[in-house]
Design an enzyme around this catalytic site. Structure first.
Site, PDB file in Angstrom:
ATOM      1  CG  HIS A  10      -1.659  -1.069   1.637  1.00  0.00           C
ATOM      2  ND1 HIS A  10      -3.017  -1.066   1.458  1.00  0.00           N
ATOM      3  CD2 HIS A  10      -1.356  -2.277   2.185  1.00  0.00           C
ATOM      4  CE1 HIS A  10      -3.532  -2.213   1.868  1.00  0.00           C
ATOM      5  NE2 HIS A  10      -2.557  -2.970   2.312  1.00  0.00           N
ATOM      6  CE1 TYR A  11      -2.134   6.328  -2.007  1.00  0.00           C
ATOM      7  CE2 TYR A  11      -0.825   5.917  -3.969  1.00  0.00           C
ATOM      8  CZ  TYR A  11      -1.975   6.404  -3.365  1.00  0.00           C
ATOM      9  OH  TYR A  11      -2.947   6.979  -4.128  1.00  0.00           O
ATOM     10  CB  THR A  12       0.671   6.300   4.216  1.00  0.00           C
ATOM     11  OG1 THR A  12       1.578   7.192   3.546  1.00  0.00           O
ATOM     12  CG2 THR A  12       1.456   5.243   4.959  1.00  0.00           C
TER      13      THR A  12
ATOM     14  CD  GLU B 174      -1.057   1.539   4.486  1.00  0.00           C
ATOM     15  OE1 GLU B 174      -0.604   2.328   3.628  1.00  0.00           O
ATOM     16  OE2 GLU B 174      -2.261   1.219   4.557  1.00  0.00           O
TER      17      GLU B 174
ATOM     18  CG  HIS C 229      -5.181  -1.568  -0.985  1.00  0.00           C
ATOM     19  ND1 HIS C 229      -5.473  -0.548  -0.122  1.00  0.00           N
ATOM     20  CD2 HIS C 229      -6.172  -2.488  -0.808  1.00  0.00           C
ATOM     21  CE1 HIS C 229      -6.590  -0.850   0.544  1.00  0.00           C
ATOM     22  NE2 HIS C 229      -7.029  -2.014   0.144  1.00  0.00           N
TER      23      HIS C 229
ATOM     24  CG  ASP D 249      -3.122   1.852  -1.882  1.00  0.00           C
ATOM     25  OD1 ASP D 249      -4.235   1.575  -2.356  1.00  0.00           O
ATOM     26  OD2 ASP D 249      -2.751   1.458  -0.761  1.00  0.00           O
TER      27      ASP D 249
END
Ligand SMILES: [Zn+2]
Length: 251
Positions: free
Chosen positions: A29-31, A94, A136, A146
């Site tokens: 994921h990215y945050t 993340e 994700h 993401d």
């Protein structure tokens, strides 16, 4: 190999995995927040009900918020290979980046180096198959973007993480067989209905053909689908498992 160093921080957003526990999937994921500190706050905030096992900052620092043997709340409503309760079987990382909403930018080298070391460690300890390393957006294409088209999957694949076959195809003028291409998409693992095909194609493009993420089934995308599907087939054969194309998508 770089020594893996993590800082522990407790997130209450976790639960038991079902018995017998199976961990065979890795979700990146990215945050999607402007600052790492705020993202860490949120992932540890009981009211937010979200978490991940690990967070990797842009400076390469790795945090562990949830023990691997516990379920973290990162996947949400999602689907891969027809399977839906993905938090039960996955580990979530993340990766700090503002995301498309707050100034999406390249992932720094030092951060990617940490992601690579962390993924390598998790994949080897849990024997996570290459075809079960996803973003994700791959598992929730209608809701999520993401880690996005700036994320260097090719680099990770060179390190043995996930699947990213070399681009050989670019066959201009190639006939597009829509049924075949959507079959490729499903066989790779994407779950799409007729209504969500465009979102699933964007997710596929973000990951495997990031130069144009428009959700259109053009000749380049069709050719790429075919070669990615072949790579997933090879990976599954190596693990002696069969493809489980999603035949009963959500909605
Ligand atoms: Zn996410």
């Amino acid at each position: 190999m770089i020594q893996l160093q993590v800082i522990d921080r407790f997130s209450p957003n976790q639960g038991a995995r079902p018995e017998p526990a199976r961990i065979d999937m890795l979700v990146l994921h990215y945050t999607g927040m402007t600052a790492a500190a705020a993202a860490l706050e949120r992932l540890c905030d009981l009211d937010a009900r979200v978490s991940a096992h690990y967070v990797v900052e842009e400076n390469g620092v790795i945090w562990r918020l949830v023990p691997e043997n516990r379920r973290a709340f990162h996947a949400g409503i999602s689907c891969w290979e027809g399977e839906r309760d993905l938090n039960a079987v996955s580990l979530g990382i993340e990766i700090v980046n503002p995301g498309h909403e707050w100034g999406y930018r390249a992932y720094p080298e030092v951060q990617m180096a940490s992601v690579e070391v962390l993924c390598t460690d998790l994949i080897s300890r849990h024997a996570i198959p290459a075809h079960r390393v996803v973003g994700h957006s791959d598992i929730a294409p209608e809701r999520k973007a993401d880690p996005g088209e700036l994320f260097d999957w090719q680099r990770l694949a060179r390190a043995g993480i996930g699947i990213w076959p070399p681009v050989n195809s670019s066959e201009p003028g190639r006939e597009i067989d829509r049924t075949q291409s959507l079959g490729d998409l499903a066989t790779i693992g994407y779950c799409a209905t007729e209504q969500s095909v465009s979102s699933a194609l964007i997710a596929f493009q973000r990951r495997f053909r990031p130069s144009r993420c428009d959700g259109r089934l053009d000749a380049g995308t069709a050719a790429r689908l075919s070669e990615v599907r072949a790579a997933f087939d090879r990976a599954r054969r190596a693990y002696k498992v069969r493809a489980r194309p999603c035949r009963s998508p959500a909605k």
